[in-house]
Write a protein that holds these residues in place. Structure first.
Motif, PDB file in Angstrom:
ATOM      1  N   GLY A  77       0.820  -1.210   0.000  1.00  0.00           N
ATOM      2  CA  GLY A  77       0.000   0.000   0.000  1.00  0.00           C
ATOM      3  C   GLY A  77       0.851   1.255   0.000  1.00  0.00           C
ATOM      4  N   GLY A  78       1.917   1.246   0.776  1.00  0.00           N
ATOM      5  CA  GLY A  78       2.815   2.398   0.827  1.00  0.00           C
ATOM      6  C   GLY A  78       3.522   2.642  -0.498  1.00  0.00           C
ATOM      7  N   VAL A  79       4.023   1.576  -1.103  1.00  0.00           N
ATOM      8  CA  VAL A  79       4.716   1.704  -2.398  1.00  0.00           C
ATOM      9  C   VAL A  79       3.772   2.269  -3.452  1.00  0.00           C
ATOM     10  CG1 VAL A  79       5.712   0.358  -4.303  1.00  0.00           C
ATOM     11  CG2 VAL A  79       6.483  -0.044  -1.962  1.00  0.00           C
ATOM     12  N   LEU A  80       2.580   1.695  -3.572  1.00  0.00           N
ATOM     13  CA  LEU A  80       1.641   2.157  -4.595  1.00  0.00           C
ATOM     14  C   LEU A  80       1.134   3.577  -4.310  1.00  0.00           C
ATOM     15  CD1 LEU A  80      -0.282  -1.112  -5.420  1.00  0.00           C
ATOM     16  CD2 LEU A  80       1.303   0.128  -6.869  1.00  0.00           C
ATOM     17  N   THR A  81       0.946   3.922  -3.054  1.00  0.00           N
ATOM     18  CA  THR A  81       0.519   5.282  -2.717  1.00  0.00           C
ATOM     19  C   THR A  81       1.584   6.291  -3.123  1.00  0.00           C
ATOM     20  OG1 THR A  81      -0.829   4.489  -0.869  1.00  0.00           O
ATOM     21  CG2 THR A  81      -0.196   6.811  -0.827  1.00  0.00           C
ATOM     22  N   LEU A  82       2.835   6.011  -2.800  1.00  0.00           N
ATOM     23  CA  LEU A  82       3.923   6.928  -3.138  1.00  0.00           C
ATOM     24  C   LEU A  82       4.126   7.057  -4.650  1.00  0.00           C
ATOM     25  CD1 LEU A  82       6.527   6.021  -0.377  1.00  0.00           C
ATOM     26  CD2 LEU A  82       5.153   8.100  -0.556  1.00  0.00           C
ATOM     27  N   ILE A  83       4.144   5.935  -5.347  1.00  0.00           N
ATOM     28  CA  ILE A  83       4.343   5.974  -6.800  1.00  0.00           C
ATOM     29  C   ILE A  83       3.178   6.674  -7.483  1.00  0.00           C
ATOM     30  CG2 ILE A  83       4.473   4.544  -8.889  1.00  0.00           C
ATOM     31  CD1 ILE A  83       6.153   2.561  -7.231  1.00  0.00           C
ATOM     32  N   ASN A  84       1.963   6.345  -7.067  1.00  0.00           N
ATOM     33  CA  ASN A  84       0.778   6.959  -7.656  1.00  0.00           C
ATOM     34  C   ASN A  84       0.760   8.464  -7.400  1.00  0.00           C
ATOM     35  OD1 ASN A  84      -1.652   6.836  -9.082  1.00  0.00           O
ATOM     36  ND2 ASN A  84      -2.833   6.695  -7.196  1.00  0.00           N
ATOM     37  N   GLY A  85       1.075   8.847  -6.187  1.00  0.00           N
ATOM     38  CA  GLY A  85       1.121  10.278  -5.864  1.00  0.00           C
ATOM     39  C   GLY A  85       2.173  11.013  -6.672  1.00  0.00           C
ATOM     40  N   PHE A  86       3.339  10.399  -6.823  1.00  0.00           N
ATOM     41  CA  PHE A  86       4.407  11.024  -7.604  1.00  0.00           C
ATOM     42  C   PHE A  86       4.009  11.164  -9.072  1.00  0.00           C
ATOM     43  CE2 PHE A  86       8.067  10.492 -10.425  1.00  0.00           C
ATOM     44  CZ  PHE A  86       8.789  11.634 -10.097  1.00  0.00           C
ATOM     45  N   PHE A 109      -9.208   9.277 -10.905  1.00  0.00           N
ATOM     46  CA  PHE A 109      -8.886   7.898 -10.547  1.00  0.00           C
ATOM     47  C   PHE A 109      -7.748   7.833  -9.532  1.00  0.00           C
ATOM     48  CE2 PHE A 109     -11.133   6.767 -14.502  1.00  0.00           C
ATOM     49  CZ  PHE A 109     -11.994   5.813 -13.972  1.00  0.00           C
ATOM     50  N   ALA A 110      -6.741   8.669  -9.698  1.00  0.00           N
ATOM     51  CA  ALA A 110      -5.600   8.658  -8.777  1.00  0.00           C
ATOM     52  C   ALA A 110      -6.030   9.012  -7.360  1.00  0.00           C
ATOM     53  CB  ALA A 110      -4.527   9.621  -9.252  1.00  0.00           C
ATOM     54  N   THR A 111      -6.963   9.912  -7.229  1.00  0.00           N
ATOM     55  CA  THR A 111      -7.462  10.283  -5.905  1.00  0.00           C
ATOM     56  C   THR A 111      -8.172   9.091  -5.264  1.00  0.00           C
ATOM     57  OG1 THR A 111      -7.680  12.580  -6.614  1.00  0.00           O
ATOM     58  CG2 THR A 111      -8.907  11.920  -4.642  1.00  0.00           C
ATOM     59  N   ILE A 112      -9.019   8.422  -6.025  1.00  0.00           N
ATOM     60  CA  ILE A 112      -9.716   7.234  -5.513  1.00  0.00           C
ATOM     61  C   ILE A 112      -8.712   6.145  -5.157  1.00  0.00           C
ATOM     62  CG2 ILE A 112     -11.288   5.353  -6.155  1.00  0.00           C
ATOM     63  CD1 ILE A 112     -12.817   7.483  -7.842  1.00  0.00           C
ATOM     64  N   GLU A 113      -7.733   5.917  -6.036  1.00  0.00           N
ATOM     65  CA  GLU A 113      -6.721   4.891  -5.788  1.00  0.00           C
ATOM     66  C   GLU A 113      -5.907   5.204  -4.540  1.00  0.00           C
ATOM     67  OE1 GLU A 113      -6.299   4.480 -10.617  1.00  0.00           O
ATOM     68  OE2 GLU A 113      -4.667   5.365  -9.458  1.00  0.00           O
ATOM     69  N   VAL A 115      -6.776   7.124  -1.933  1.00  0.00           N
ATOM     70  CA  VAL A 115      -7.613   6.934  -0.746  1.00  0.00           C
ATOM     71  C   VAL A 115      -7.726   5.441  -0.419  1.00  0.00           C
ATOM     72  CG1 VAL A 115      -9.972   7.134   0.161  1.00  0.00           C
ATOM     73  CG2 VAL A 115      -8.897   9.097  -0.978  1.00  0.00           C
ATOM     74  N   CYS A 116      -7.921   4.635  -1.435  1.00  0.00           N
ATOM     75  CA  CYS A 116      -8.057   3.190  -1.233  1.00  0.00           C
ATOM     76  C   CYS A 116      -6.784   2.586  -0.635  1.00  0.00           C
ATOM     77  CB  CYS A 116      -8.397   2.514  -2.558  1.00  0.00           C
ATOM     78  SG  CYS A 116      -8.783   0.765  -2.379  1.00  0.00           S
ATOM     79  N   THR A 117      -5.620   2.940  -1.178  1.00  0.00           N
ATOM     80  CA  THR A 117      -4.380   2.365  -0.643  1.00  0.00           C
ATOM     81  C   THR A 117      -4.066   2.903   0.761  1.00  0.00           C
ATOM     82  OG1 THR A 117      -3.075   3.956  -1.949  1.00  0.00           O
ATOM     83  CG2 THR A 117      -3.333   1.728  -2.851  1.00  0.00           C
ATOM     84  N   VAL A 118      -4.464   4.127   1.052  1.00  0.00           N
ATOM     85  CA  VAL A 118      -4.288   4.653   2.408  1.00  0.00           C
ATOM     86  C   VAL A 118      -5.193   3.894   3.377  1.00  0.00           C
ATOM     87  CG1 VAL A 118      -4.666   6.677   3.889  1.00  0.00           C
ATOM     88  CG2 VAL A 118      -3.426   6.921   1.731  1.00  0.00           C
ATOM     89  N   VAL A 119      -6.409   3.575   2.956  1.00  0.00           N
ATOM     90  CA  VAL A 119      -7.311   2.772   3.795  1.00  0.00           C
ATOM     91  C   VAL A 119      -6.719   1.382   4.013  1.00  0.00           C
ATOM     92  CG1 VAL A 119      -9.584   1.652   3.886  1.00  0.00           C
ATOM     93  CG2 VAL A 119      -9.404   4.053   3.220  1.00  0.00           C
ATOM     94  N   ILE A 120      -6.129   0.798   2.979  1.00  0.00           N
ATOM     95  CA  ILE A 120      -5.478  -0.515   3.112  1.00  0.00           C
ATOM     96  C   ILE A 120      -4.370  -0.439   4.156  1.00  0.00           C
ATOM     97  CG2 ILE A 120      -3.951  -2.161   1.938  1.00  0.00           C
ATOM     98  CD1 ILE A 120      -5.691  -1.655  -0.605  1.00  0.00           C
ATOM     99  N   ILE A 121      -3.530   0.587   4.052  1.00  0.00           N
ATOM    100  CA  ILE A 121      -2.434   0.751   5.010  1.00  0.00           C
ATOM    101  C   ILE A 121      -2.996   0.897   6.426  1.00  0.00           C
ATOM    102  CG2 ILE A 121      -0.564   2.281   5.760  1.00  0.00           C
ATOM    103  CD1 ILE A 121      -0.243   3.014   2.727  1.00  0.00           C
ATOM    104  N   TRP A 122      -4.012   1.723   6.579  1.00  0.00           N
ATOM    105  CA  TRP A 122      -4.601   1.960   7.900  1.00  0.00           C
ATOM    106  C   TRP A 122      -5.199   0.681   8.477  1.00  0.00           C
ATOM    107  CZ3 TRP A 122      -4.244   4.938  11.838  1.00  0.00           C
ATOM    108  CH2 TRP A 122      -5.224   4.909  12.826  1.00  0.00           C
ATOM    109  N   LYS A 123      -5.965  -0.049   7.663  1.00  0.00           N
ATOM    110  CA  LYS A 123      -6.579  -1.288   8.147  1.00  0.00           C
ATOM    111  C   LYS A 123      -5.511  -2.304   8.542  1.00  0.00           C
ATOM    112  CE  LYS A 123     -11.247  -1.384   6.719  1.00  0.00           C
ATOM    113  NZ  LYS A 123     -11.776  -1.373   8.059  1.00  0.00           N
ATOM    114  N   ALA A 124      -4.470  -2.427   7.733  1.00  0.00           N
ATOM    115  CA  ALA A 124      -3.395  -3.364   8.054  1.00  0.00           C
ATOM    116  C   ALA A 124      -2.631  -2.910   9.292  1.00  0.00           C
ATOM    117  CB  ALA A 124      -2.453  -3.508   6.860  1.00  0.00           C
ATOM    118  N   TRP A 125      -2.391  -1.613   9.414  1.00  0.00           N
ATOM    119  CA  TRP A 125      -1.647  -1.066  10.549  1.00  0.00           C
ATOM    120  C   TRP A 125      -2.393  -1.308  11.863  1.00  0.00           C
ATOM    121  CZ3 TRP A 125       3.202   0.944  10.650  1.00  0.00           C
ATOM    122  CH2 TRP A 125       3.587   1.587  11.810  1.00  0.00           C
ATOM    123  N   THR A 126      -3.719  -1.144  11.840  1.00  0.00           N
ATOM    124  CA  THR A 126      -4.520  -1.283  13.063  1.00  0.00           C
ATOM    125  C   THR A 126      -5.010  -2.708  13.295  1.00  0.00           C
ATOM    126  OG1 THR A 126      -6.551  -0.635  11.900  1.00  0.00           O
ATOM    127  CG2 THR A 126      -5.285   1.120  12.981  1.00  0.00           C
TER     128      THR A 126
END
Length: 145
Positions: A77-86, A109-113, A115-126
């Motif tokens: 999730g972190g890798v895809l969030t960073l690459i997508n944001g860049f 689409f990038a905004t939706i993607e 948000v989705c990967t940040v939610v994945i990171i958050w769910k996995a983190w918690t």
């Protein structure tokens, strides 16, 4: 199957479909353009590797043990969030891509993607081991009943 694993897998499917449809829209825009870029082999390979991450995570969410699953989701999730944001928000400022007609759709689409990967990171983190043990216990009890 445990609830969090199913939710993470479903989020990866959602993210993947958004990635792919954004790329399909970009291809439609390039087909009608006389200035369509010819991507080098390394760029095509990089794109393939990048898309393989969410594809693999759909299975990984359901097959990996707890600790590996949690770590894989956070890292992927972190890798895809960073690459997508860049690629969506930083790179266009340097090469003028924000003037491209497909850019507004890509940002959508990038905004939706993202948000989705940040939610994945958050769910996995918690996600805690206690939840995992409770779900395993429920599965064991329902199998014996």
């Amino acid at each position: 199957m445990h609830v969090i694993e199913e939710r993470l897998s479903l989020l990866w499917i959602f993210a993947l479909l958004n990635y792919l449809y954004a790329d399909v829209l970009a291809l439609f825009a390039f087909v009608g353009s006389s200035t369509a870029p010819h991507l080098p082999q390394w760029a095509l390979l990089g794109s393939a590797v990048l898309m393989e991450i969410p594809i693999a995570m759909i299975l990984a969410c359901r097959l990996l043990p707890f600790k590996a699953n949690r770590l894989a989701n956070i890292i992927s999730g972190g890798v895809l969030t960073l690459i997508n944001g860049f690629l969506t928000f930083i790179l266009p400022l340097t090469n003028g891509a924000f003037r491209d007609p497909i850019y507004p759709a890509y940002v959508w689409f990038a905004t939706i993607e993202t948000v989705c990967t940040v939610v994945i990171i958050w769910k996995a983190w918690t996600w805690s081991g206690i939840e995992m043990r409770i779900a395993t216990l429920k599965d064991t009890l329902s199998a014996t009943a």
